[in-house]
Design a protein around this motif. Sequence first.
Motif, PDB file in Angstrom:
ATOM      1  N   THR A  11       0.845  -1.191   0.000  1.00 17.60           N
ATOM      2  CA  THR A  11       0.000   0.000   0.000  1.00 17.60           C
ATOM      3  C   THR A  11       0.882   1.244   0.000  1.00 17.60           C
ATOM      4  O   THR A  11       2.015   1.206   0.474  1.00 17.60           O
ATOM      5  CB  THR A  11      -0.935   0.009   1.225  1.00 17.60           C
ATOM      6  OG1 THR A  11      -0.147  -0.058   2.406  1.00 17.60           O
ATOM      7  CG2 THR A  11      -1.919  -1.139   1.182  1.00 17.60           C
ATOM      8  N   SER A  15       1.685   0.204   4.982  1.00 20.50           N
ATOM      9  CA  SER A  15       1.140  -0.507   6.144  1.00 20.50           C
ATOM     10  C   SER A  15       0.539  -1.865   5.822  1.00 20.50           C
ATOM     11  O   SER A  15       0.190  -2.604   6.728  1.00 20.50           O
ATOM     12  CB  SER A  15       0.081   0.354   6.827  1.00 20.50           C
ATOM     13  OG  SER A  15      -1.032   0.514   5.972  1.00 20.50           O
ATOM     14  N   GLY A  16       0.393  -2.194   4.541  1.00 21.15           N
ATOM     15  CA  GLY A  16      -0.257  -3.456   4.197  1.00 21.15           C
ATOM     16  C   GLY A  16       0.062  -3.897   2.783  1.00 21.15           C
ATOM     17  O   GLY A  16       0.888  -3.307   2.099  1.00 21.15           O
ATOM     18  N   ILE A  17      -0.643  -4.935   2.365  1.00 17.13           N
ATOM     19  CA  ILE A  17      -0.435  -5.558   1.059  1.00 17.13           C
ATOM     20  C   ILE A  17      -1.762  -5.591   0.316  1.00 17.13           C
ATOM     21  O   ILE A  17      -2.812  -5.847   0.906  1.00 17.13           O
ATOM     22  CB  ILE A  17       0.078  -7.009   1.236  1.00 17.13           C
ATOM     23  CG1 ILE A  17       1.469  -7.031   1.858  1.00 17.13           C
ATOM     24  CG2 ILE A  17       0.063  -7.797  -0.047  1.00 17.13           C
ATOM     25  CD1 ILE A  17       2.576  -6.660   0.913  1.00 17.13           C
ATOM     26  N   THR A  18      -1.709  -5.362  -0.994  1.00 18.79           N
ATOM     27  CA  THR A  18      -2.887  -5.525  -1.835  1.00 18.79           C
ATOM     28  C   THR A  18      -2.577  -6.539  -2.936  1.00 18.79           C
ATOM     29  O   THR A  18      -1.429  -6.704  -3.338  1.00 18.79           O
ATOM     30  CB  THR A  18      -3.315  -4.195  -2.492  1.00 18.79           C
ATOM     31  OG1 THR A  18      -2.273  -3.740  -3.352  1.00 18.79           O
ATOM     32  CG2 THR A  18      -3.622  -3.133  -1.462  1.00 18.79           C
ATOM     33  N   ARG A  23      -7.089  -4.890  -0.589  1.00 16.92           N
ATOM     34  CA  ARG A  23      -6.195  -4.999   0.565  1.00 16.92           C
ATOM     35  C   ARG A  23      -6.410  -6.328   1.292  1.00 16.92           C
ATOM     36  O   ARG A  23      -7.533  -6.738   1.552  1.00 16.92           O
ATOM     37  CB  ARG A  23      -6.422  -3.846   1.526  1.00 16.92           C
ATOM     38  CG  ARG A  23      -5.421  -3.827   2.654  1.00 16.92           C
ATOM     39  CD  ARG A  23      -5.657  -2.641   3.573  1.00 16.92           C
ATOM     40  NE  ARG A  23      -4.835  -2.781   4.745  1.00 16.92           N
ATOM     41  CZ  ARG A  23      -3.847  -1.956   5.055  1.00 16.92           C
ATOM     42  NH1 ARG A  23      -3.597  -0.917   4.295  1.00 16.92           N
ATOM     43  NH2 ARG A  23      -3.132  -2.148   6.126  1.00 16.92           N
ATOM     44  N   PRO A  25      -6.156  -8.762   4.598  1.00 18.19           N
ATOM     45  CA  PRO A  25      -6.227  -8.527   6.045  1.00 18.19           C
ATOM     46  C   PRO A  25      -4.886  -8.837   6.705  1.00 18.19           C
ATOM     47  O   PRO A  25      -4.075  -9.593   6.172  1.00 18.19           O
ATOM     48  CB  PRO A  25      -7.310  -9.500   6.514  1.00 18.19           C
ATOM     49  CG  PRO A  25      -7.349 -10.563   5.473  1.00 18.19           C
ATOM     50  CD  PRO A  25      -6.945  -9.904   4.182  1.00 18.19           C
ATOM     51  N   GLU A  26      -4.671  -8.246   7.869  1.00 16.04           N
ATOM     52  CA  GLU A  26      -3.469  -8.528   8.653  1.00 16.04           C
ATOM     53  C   GLU A  26      -3.454 -10.015   8.987  1.00 16.04           C
ATOM     54  O   GLU A  26      -4.428 -10.546   9.503  1.00 16.04           O
ATOM     55  CB  GLU A  26      -3.489  -7.695   9.939  1.00 16.04           C
ATOM     56  CG  GLU A  26      -2.264  -7.836  10.797  1.00 16.04           C
ATOM     57  CD  GLU A  26      -1.038  -7.184  10.204  1.00 16.04           C
ATOM     58  OE1 GLU A  26       0.024  -7.821  10.229  1.00 16.04           O
ATOM     59  OE2 GLU A  26      -1.149  -6.046   9.728  1.00 16.04           O
ATOM     60  N   SER A  27      -2.349 -10.701   8.683  1.00 17.75           N
ATOM     61  CA  SER A  27      -2.309 -12.152   8.872  1.00 17.75           C
ATOM     62  C   SER A  27      -1.430 -12.600  10.036  1.00 17.75           C
ATOM     63  O   SER A  27      -1.349 -13.785  10.314  1.00 17.75           O
ATOM     64  CB  SER A  27      -1.828 -12.827   7.590  1.00 17.75           C
ATOM     65  OG  SER A  27      -0.524 -12.390   7.281  1.00 17.75           O
ATOM     66  N   ASN A  32      -2.167  -9.592  15.739  1.00 16.07           N
ATOM     67  CA  ASN A  32      -3.621  -9.520  15.912  1.00 16.07           C
ATOM     68  C   ASN A  32      -4.044  -9.751  17.353  1.00 16.07           C
ATOM     69  O   ASN A  32      -5.031  -9.185  17.800  1.00 16.07           O
ATOM     70  CB  ASN A  32      -4.320 -10.536  15.003  1.00 16.07           C
ATOM     71  CG  ASN A  32      -4.322 -10.089  13.564  1.00 16.07           C
ATOM     72  OD1 ASN A  32      -4.187  -8.916  13.250  1.00 16.07           O
ATOM     73  ND2 ASN A  32      -4.458 -11.039  12.664  1.00 16.07           N
ATOM     74  N   CYS A  41       7.428  -9.915  11.285  1.00 19.68           N
ATOM     75  CA  CYS A  41       6.596  -8.806  10.814  1.00 19.68           C
ATOM     76  C   CYS A  41       7.363  -7.942   9.816  1.00 19.68           C
ATOM     77  O   CYS A  41       8.473  -7.506  10.081  1.00 19.68           O
ATOM     78  CB  CYS A  41       6.113  -7.963  11.983  1.00 19.68           C
ATOM     79  SG  CYS A  41       4.658  -8.639  12.791  1.00 19.68           S
ATOM     80  N   ARG A  45       5.915  -7.704   3.131  1.00 13.66           N
ATOM     81  CA  ARG A  45       6.104  -6.426   2.417  1.00 13.66           C
ATOM     82  C   ARG A  45       7.520  -6.307   1.876  1.00 13.66           C
ATOM     83  O   ARG A  45       7.745  -5.798   0.788  1.00 13.66           O
ATOM     84  CB  ARG A  45       5.774  -5.258   3.341  1.00 13.66           C
ATOM     85  CG  ARG A  45       4.287  -5.171   3.649  1.00 13.66           C
ATOM     86  CD  ARG A  45       3.962  -4.133   4.685  1.00 13.66           C
ATOM     87  NE  ARG A  45       4.439  -4.629   5.977  1.00 13.66           N
ATOM     88  CZ  ARG A  45       4.771  -3.865   6.995  1.00 13.66           C
ATOM     89  NH1 ARG A  45       4.670  -2.561   6.900  1.00 13.66           N
ATOM     90  NH2 ARG A  45       5.192  -4.390   8.118  1.00 13.66           N
TER      91      ARG A  45
END
Length: 123
Positions: A11, A15-18, A23, A25-27, A32, A41, A45
């Motif tokens: 992104t 902050s994330g992956i698409t 997008r 979800p946080e895996s 989580n 972590c 990315r």
Amino acid sequence: MIALALLFQVTPDGSGITVFGKRLPESCLVKNTSGKNCPGCGLTRSFATGVRLDPNAFRFHPLGPLLLLVVMAQVPYRAYRLWRNEPVARVGRPPAWPLYVMALIALGLIATWGARMAGAIPL
């Protein structure tokens, strides 16, 4: 894994992956449940940017580009083993170097995680 990393896009805010514009979800189970980062972590990315030779891969995880090289080296190594028709399991004592590599990777991940938690390396 390499082909999958090519499908991933980080992104714009990092902050994330698409995938295909959606997008993911946080895996990370640790993040989580506890809100804290785990030793891995940022690796997804880092891989997604590393396959594109983007220097930001180091920003997401300092060991990401090195681990990506280890993963990418598996492709020619496994192809060579198949070409030579080497058995999967050898009889006798296996070589020690794979265990050393895995131990170094594990120690590197834990050391990087500790440095991140201590604030020495930015998250």
